[in-house]
Scaffold this active site. Structure first.
Site, PDB file in Angstrom:
ATOM      1  CB  SER A 151      -0.681   0.030   1.205  1.00  0.00           C
ATOM      2  OG  SER A 151      -1.707   1.300   1.352  1.00  0.00           O
ATOM      3  CE1 TYR A 166      -4.220  -2.206   5.160  1.00  0.00           C
ATOM      4  CE2 TYR A 166      -2.986  -0.305   4.740  1.00  0.00           C
ATOM      5  CZ  TYR A 166      -3.605  -1.445   4.397  1.00  0.00           C
ATOM      6  OH  TYR A 166      -3.714  -1.494   2.827  1.00  0.00           O
TER       7      TYR A 166
HETATM    8  P1  NAD Z   1     -11.240  -6.701  -0.410  1.00  0.00           P
HETATM    9  O1  NAD Z   1     -11.897  -6.712   1.182  1.00  0.00           O
HETATM   10  O2  NAD Z   1     -12.228  -6.139  -1.380  1.00  0.00           O
HETATM   11  O3  NAD Z   1     -10.792  -8.147  -0.694  1.00  0.00           O
HETATM   12  C1  NAD Z   1      -9.828  -8.850   0.013  1.00  0.00           C
HETATM   13  C2  NAD Z   1     -10.127  -9.999   0.245  1.00  0.00           C
HETATM   14  O4  NAD Z   1      -8.901 -10.751   1.044  1.00  0.00           O
HETATM   15  C3  NAD Z   1     -11.385 -10.545   0.624  1.00  0.00           C
HETATM   16  O5  NAD Z   1     -12.033 -11.198  -0.369  1.00  0.00           O
HETATM   17  C4  NAD Z   1     -11.223 -11.244   2.147  1.00  0.00           C
HETATM   18  O6  NAD Z   1     -12.261 -12.097   2.288  1.00  0.00           O
HETATM   19  C5  NAD Z   1      -9.867 -11.725   1.642  1.00  0.00           C
HETATM   20  N1  NAD Z   1      -8.988 -12.120   2.836  1.00  0.00           N
HETATM   21  C6  NAD Z   1      -8.789 -11.420   4.040  1.00  0.00           C
HETATM   22  N2  NAD Z   1      -8.109 -11.864   4.892  1.00  0.00           N
HETATM   23  C7  NAD Z   1      -8.053 -13.420   4.527  1.00  0.00           C
HETATM   24  C8  NAD Z   1      -7.134 -14.309   4.893  1.00  0.00           C
HETATM   25  N3  NAD Z   1      -6.802 -14.318   6.113  1.00  0.00           N
HETATM   26  N4  NAD Z   1      -7.095 -15.288   4.153  1.00  0.00           N
HETATM   27  C9  NAD Z   1      -7.744 -15.545   2.975  1.00  0.00           C
HETATM   28  N5  NAD Z   1      -8.245 -14.311   2.324  1.00  0.00           N
HETATM   29  C10 NAD Z   1      -8.371 -13.228   3.183  1.00  0.00           C
HETATM   30  O7  NAD Z   1      -9.921  -5.628  -0.308  1.00  0.00           O
HETATM   31  P2  NAD Z   1      -9.053  -5.342  -1.571  1.00  0.00           P
HETATM   32  O8  NAD Z   1      -8.989  -3.466  -1.540  1.00  0.00           O
HETATM   33  O9  NAD Z   1      -9.005  -5.714  -2.846  1.00  0.00           O
HETATM   34  O10 NAD Z   1      -7.436  -5.809  -0.699  1.00  0.00           O
HETATM   35  C11 NAD Z   1      -6.678  -6.439  -1.581  1.00  0.00           C
HETATM   36  C12 NAD Z   1      -5.318  -5.984  -0.987  1.00  0.00           C
HETATM   37  O11 NAD Z   1      -5.209  -4.598  -1.385  1.00  0.00           O
HETATM   38  C13 NAD Z   1      -5.027  -5.757   0.718  1.00  0.00           C
HETATM   39  O12 NAD Z   1      -3.852  -6.447   0.959  1.00  0.00           O
HETATM   40  C14 NAD Z   1      -5.210  -4.260   0.711  1.00  0.00           C
HETATM   41  O13 NAD Z   1      -4.413  -4.153   1.928  1.00  0.00           O
HETATM   42  C15 NAD Z   1      -4.534  -3.854  -0.416  1.00  0.00           C
HETATM   43  N6  NAD Z   1      -4.703  -2.300  -0.600  1.00  0.00           N
HETATM   44  C16 NAD Z   1      -6.046  -2.000  -0.877  1.00  0.00           C
HETATM   45  C17 NAD Z   1      -6.139  -0.708  -1.061  1.00  0.00           C
HETATM   46  C18 NAD Z   1      -7.642  -0.192  -1.128  1.00  0.00           C
HETATM   47  O14 NAD Z   1      -7.907   1.157  -1.278  1.00  0.00           O
HETATM   48  N7  NAD Z   1      -8.850  -0.917  -1.644  1.00  0.00           N
HETATM   49  C19 NAD Z   1      -5.198   0.147  -0.968  1.00  0.00           C
HETATM   50  C20 NAD Z   1      -3.924  -0.208  -0.862  1.00  0.00           C
HETATM   51  C21 NAD Z   1      -3.660  -1.550  -0.474  1.00  0.00           C
END
Ligand code: NAD
Length: 269
Positions: A151, A166
């Site tokens: 991130s 985080y």
């Molecule tokens: P999201 O919540 O839409 O998807 C994340 C998925 O990971 C979900 O389906 C959840 O069930 C799964 N998950 C969570 N914990 C888990 C575990 N212990 N084992 C297996 N699956 C698990 O969120 P996203 O935004 O698509 O997140 C994906 C990645 O992107 C994350 O690492 C997040 O930190 C990172 N990220 C997201 C953003 C944002 O703004 N959305 C920004 C920076 C980084």
């Protein structure tokens, strides 16, 4: 897949593990890689979502998807999930270590040890376990590509007040990716780490706000919008385009890179 990108078949005959594939960035990456010919193993905690995606992708191309119900922070289940993937598809070429949670947000002295440990265990230990069990199979292929989702928080942005667990995991993932890139280069396994800014996904569902967080906020006023390029959060498909590029041979000389994808958000903070 972005409509402006020509349809390619960069992943024919390749197998990818995608963690957090049930939603957001992982889901978009799974769809894009499957459309481009990959077999995709969909790892997620929430099995309903990955099962629906599995059916959708298997309609797109017969037997290209396998949903596996797994917690990436559980070593026994992760080892088994990777083994099942390799048995089912006959090998492994691409690993997208992407599952993550926002976790507990609050003043440090108000966070419990279990708040702290939960975020560390999903975001950081989960990434370690994903690589640990995948690497032997990539080595067997003599080549591979690993992409880790970090991130901008914890790397170029530190003004998300209360997000210390985080942000710490997201900084840790970058160091881990760079260590892994160097360690695995001689095996022709590339490791890159992506740093998204705000992306429209379901990630907010995983946030546990402590009511005292307001007490540590220093007000910041953005000049005009927080993501100048997009005038709002990015789309999961924008990130999937980057992931597919890093997974493909188009990025054959790129490893250990930390790539920001945030529409200039972090330049403001
Ligand atoms: P999201 O919540 O839409 O998807 C994340 C998925 O990971 C979900 O389906 C959840 O069930 C799964 N998950 C969570 N914990 C888990 C575990 N212990 N084992 C297996 N699956 C698990 O969120 P996203 O935004 O698509 O997140 C994906 C990645 O992107 C994350 O690492 C997040 O930190 C990172 N990220 C997201 C953003 C944002 O703004 N959305 C920004 C920076 C980084």
């Amino acid at each position: 897949m972005s409509p402006n990108i020509a349809k390619k078949q960069r992943f024919l005959g390749k197998t990818a593990i995608i963690t957090g594939a049930g939603s957001g960035i992982g889901r978009a990456a799974a769809i894009q890689m499957a459309r481009e010919g990959a077999n995709v193993a969909l790892f997620d905690l929430v099995n309903e979502r990955t099962s629906i995606l599995e059916q959708k992708l298997n309609k797109l191309r017969k037997d290209c998807a396998l949903a596996i119900d797994v917690d990436t922070s559980d070593a026994v289940r992760m080892e088994e999930a990777v083994r099942r993937t390799v048995e089912h598809f006959g090998g492994l070429d691409i690993v997208f270590a992407n599952a993550g949670i926002n976790g507990a947000v609050g003043p440090i002295e108000e966070l419990s040890l279990s708040d702290w440990e939960k975020t560390i265990s999903v975001n950081l230990t989960g990434t370690f376990l994903t690589l640990k069990y995948s690497i032997p199979h990539l080595k067997e292929k003599g080549k591979g590509s690993i992409i880790i989702t970090s991130s901008i928080n914890g790397n170029s942005r530190f003004a998300s007040f209360g997000w210390s667990p985080y942000s710490t995991t997201k900084a840790g993932q970058v160091a881990f990716a760079k260590m892994a890139a160097l360690e695995l280069a001689k095996f022709k396994i590339r490791v890159n780490v992506i740093c998204p800014g705000a992306i429209s996904t379901n990630i907010d569902e995983s946030t546990e706000f402590n009511e005292d967080v307001e007490s540590i906020v220093i007000p910041i006023e953005f000049p005009e919008g927080a993501q100048p390029l997009a005038d709002g959060p990015g789309k999961p498909e924008n990130v999937a385009d980057l992931v597919a590029f890093l997974a493909s041979d188009e990025s054959i000389h790129i490893t250990g890179a930390q790539i920001v994808i945030d529409g200039a958000e972090s330049l403001l903070s």
